[in-house]
Design an enzyme around this catalytic site. Structure first.
Site, PDB file in Angstrom:
ATOM      1  N   LYS A  10      -3.238 -50.697  -5.679  1.00 50.72           N
ATOM      2  CA  LYS A  10      -3.612 -49.401  -5.123  1.00 50.72           C
ATOM      3  C   LYS A  10      -2.397 -48.629  -4.605  1.00 50.72           C
ATOM      4  O   LYS A  10      -2.405 -47.411  -4.549  1.00 50.72           O
ATOM      5  CB  LYS A  10      -4.601 -49.563  -3.973  1.00 50.72           C
ATOM      6  CG  LYS A  10      -5.845 -50.381  -4.278  1.00 50.72           C
ATOM      7  CD  LYS A  10      -6.749 -49.688  -5.266  1.00 50.72           C
ATOM      8  CE  LYS A  10      -8.145 -50.299  -5.321  1.00 50.72           C
ATOM      9  NZ  LYS A  10      -8.197 -51.705  -5.745  1.00 50.72           N
TER      10      LYS A  10
HETATM   11  C1  LIG Z   1      -9.144 -52.270  -6.575  1.00 49.39           C
HETATM   12  C2  LIG Z   1      -8.814 -53.583  -7.150  1.00 49.39           C
HETATM   13  C3  LIG Z   1      -9.326 -53.980  -8.390  1.00 49.39           C
HETATM   14  C4  LIG Z   1     -10.288 -53.114  -9.178  1.00 49.39           C
HETATM   15  O1  LIG Z   1      -9.659 -51.965  -9.680  1.00 49.39           O
HETATM   16  P1  LIG Z   1     -10.542 -50.735 -10.192  1.00 49.39           P
HETATM   17  O2  LIG Z   1      -9.574 -49.672 -10.512  1.00 49.39           O
HETATM   18  O3  LIG Z   1     -11.439 -50.378  -9.058  1.00 49.39           O
HETATM   19  O4  LIG Z   1     -11.299 -51.226 -11.383  1.00 49.39           O
HETATM   20  C5  LIG Z   1      -8.938 -55.206  -8.901  1.00 49.39           C
HETATM   21  N1  LIG Z   1      -8.108 -56.015  -8.212  1.00 49.39           N
HETATM   22  C6  LIG Z   1      -7.620 -55.676  -7.010  1.00 49.39           C
HETATM   23  C7  LIG Z   1      -6.742 -56.633  -6.294  1.00 49.39           C
HETATM   24  C8  LIG Z   1      -7.939 -54.450  -6.447  1.00 49.39           C
HETATM   25  O5  LIG Z   1      -7.433 -54.111  -5.253  1.00 49.39           O
END
Ligand SMILES: *Cc1c(COP(=O)(O)O)cnc(C)c1O
Length: 500
Positions: free
Chosen positions: A111
């Site tokens: 993120k």
């Molecule tokens: C947010 C997240 C995901 C999922 O990603 P999306 O874009 O919501 O599909 C997978 N793994 C981790 C560690 C995340 O923080």
């Protein structure tokens, strides 16, 4: 470049879409004319991550000058915000398997790649739109978004941020990261319930006319940092592009050679960015959507039916514990051949019955680009154990789900000899209980003690953001009912307006 809604002809500027997030008709913004086949290795080779970011984002954020974009990119991706000079380094497991490490940012999850840049895009858009009100970012998080958004918006003038996370679900380390958040413009609260509850209740507050009118009177405008915002989505295309360039540079594939990517998926934002990279000309073969036991998406890619009427599970990979993937609507828009009427009907079906289906022909067409797969918690821990013991590489539980899906695919010969890239979405040390169980180590009551044990066995040092976290004071430890979210938002609005 203008942006249109997935559900109607509504069309807006990039700055409007950045500031408002969601279209007025409830749809998501997509490019009015997608920039197809605009990227090639020749034009990208030799470029830094930051230069690739400018090349990609210039196609979407046409409302800013190149100088403005470059300044924002430089502030977002540097040695203070990322612990690796490559930003997203590629780790080679063997000749046909690599891991793209998306976890070297401030909060150790992928993120950070979008949320390091997003506050700059948002505040610049605010200026362009001549928006005088204070912005209040409202976010529901399944664990990683909240912390990354808090770090991104911390003490950014003209903005404030409030994060809700489900009290059942996030890992102890994720919880501490949020409870110990610093900054004068932040609020964090746990809510009783799961992520889908947090997300849907927050959406209700967000769209409530009375709440919006109240905020407006107080000089506050709501906005969102959720992954539906175009300012979250497009920066994620960059690392698919940089990964391709690195694969060719390293000789793992030749120029123009197709490779597959496996993405641990929750809200479908990350994998959608991969699909966009493919549309822009990156030779990605299959995009494999990896799920845990909450396998709505894996089932969809198998059957063509999206069915939310099922039990919800809390798993070892909490950021993927989602039944209603918010970015899936954008995928449906392209699956429908950009037919907004069809998307609108599908979304109505989903809202009314909890299910929607595509035709067998549509399913066959979208399976040219996408595949699904899933594994459960037991298998996930076995994968972490296996990859650590055989390759000396420690996976976080989300990445392990993708890895396990890849192993099953490889066994069935579905990769057809293509190189596979696993998208590694978090640092393993964000999930000490799962890692210690997977490696058959002792788990302590304090997650930091567990980490010390893991570290002494693996030799992997604690990343600084976690080492620092241990000694910080808890600032936010309240936990509220879903029904109390509205009041929590209103009282933060009051606090913002009395501060301004
Ligand atoms: C947010 C997240 C995901 C999922 O990603 P999306 O874009 O919501 O599909 C997978 N793994 C981790 C560690 C995340 O923080």
């Amino acid at each position: 470049m203008n942006f249109r809604s997935t559900r109607s002809d509504e069309c807006v500027s990039p700055s409007y879409a950045l500031l408002h997030g969601l279209a007025a008709d409830g749809g998501l913004y997509v490019p009015e004319a997608f920039p197809e086949d605009v990227l090639s290795y020749k034009a990208l080779s030799g470029k830094s991550y930051q230069d690739i970011a400018e090349t990609v984002l210039a196609h979407f954020f046409t409302n800013f000058t190149a100088e403005e974009r470059k300044a924002m990119i430089a502030s977002a991706y540097n040695d203070e915000t990322f612990r690796d000079p490559d930003i997203v380094p590629l780790h080679s497991i063997d000749t046909d398997l690599s891991v793209a490490e998306l976890f070297h940012g401030r909060t150790l999850a992928f993120k950070d790649l979008a949320l390091s840049l997003f506050p700059y895009l948002l505040t610049a858009a605010k200026k362009q739109e001549q928006e005088q009100r204070e912005i209040l970012i409202l976010t529901a998080t399944s664990g990683d978004t909240g912390k990354a958004a808090l770090e991104g918006f911390k003490d950014v003038p003209g903005t404030n941020i409030m994060v809700f996370y489900p009290s059942e679900g996030v890992s102890p380390m994720q919880m501490q990261q949020m409870q110990k958040q610093e900054g004068d413009n932040v609020r964090v609260s746990a809510i009783h319930g799961n992520f889908d509850d947090a997300q849907s209740f927050l959406k209700r507050v967000f769209t409530n006319p009375d709440v919006n009118a109240y905020a407006n009177d107080k000089g506050v405008l709501f906005s969102s940092a959720n992954s539906i915002n175009i300012g979250r989505l497009f920066p994620q295309i960059v690392y698919y592009v940089s990964t391709y360039v690195t694969l060719v540079d390293n000789g793992a594939i030749s120029e123009g050679e197709t490779f597959d990517v496996i993405v641990p998926t929750g809200n479908f934002g990350n994998i959608l960015a991969g699909y966009f990279a493919k549309k822009m000309g990156i030779p990605i073969g299959k995009l494999i959507c990896a799920s845990n036991k909450n396998k709505v998406l894996a089932d969809f890619f198998e059957t063509g039916v999206y069915d939310m009427n099922r039990d919800f599970y809390t798993t070892d990979s909490p950021s993927m514990d989602i039944l209603l993937s918010s970015n899936f609507e954008r995928f449906l828009f392209y699956a429908a051949g950009e037919d907004a009427k069809k998307v609108d009907q599908w979304e109505k079906d989903l809202l009314e019955t909890g299910t929607m289906r595509v035709t067998p022909e549509e399913l066959q067409a979208l399976r040219k680009d996408f595949e699904g797969g899933w594994i459960g918690d037991e298998e996930t821990e076995a994968v972490i154990n296996h990859v650590y013991n055989d390759f000396g590489y420690l996976l976080d539980p989300h990445t392990a789900v993708a890895y396990g899906v890849g192993m099953n695919r490889h066994r069935l010969g579905l990769d057809e000899g293509r190189h596979t890239v696993i998208m590694a979405t978090a640092h393993p040390y964000k999930f000490p209980p799962v890692i210690s169980a997977a490696l058959a180590l002792r788990e302590s009551a304090d997650p930091f003690d567990t980490l010390v044990d893991i570290s002494s066995v693996t030799g992997i040092a604690l990343p600084k953001p976690l080492a620092d976290l241990k000694h910080k004071p808890v600032c936010f430890d309240e936990s509220i009912d879903k029904e109390a979210m509205k009041q929590a938002v209103l009282s933060f609005v009051d606090a913002i307006s009395s501060k301004a």
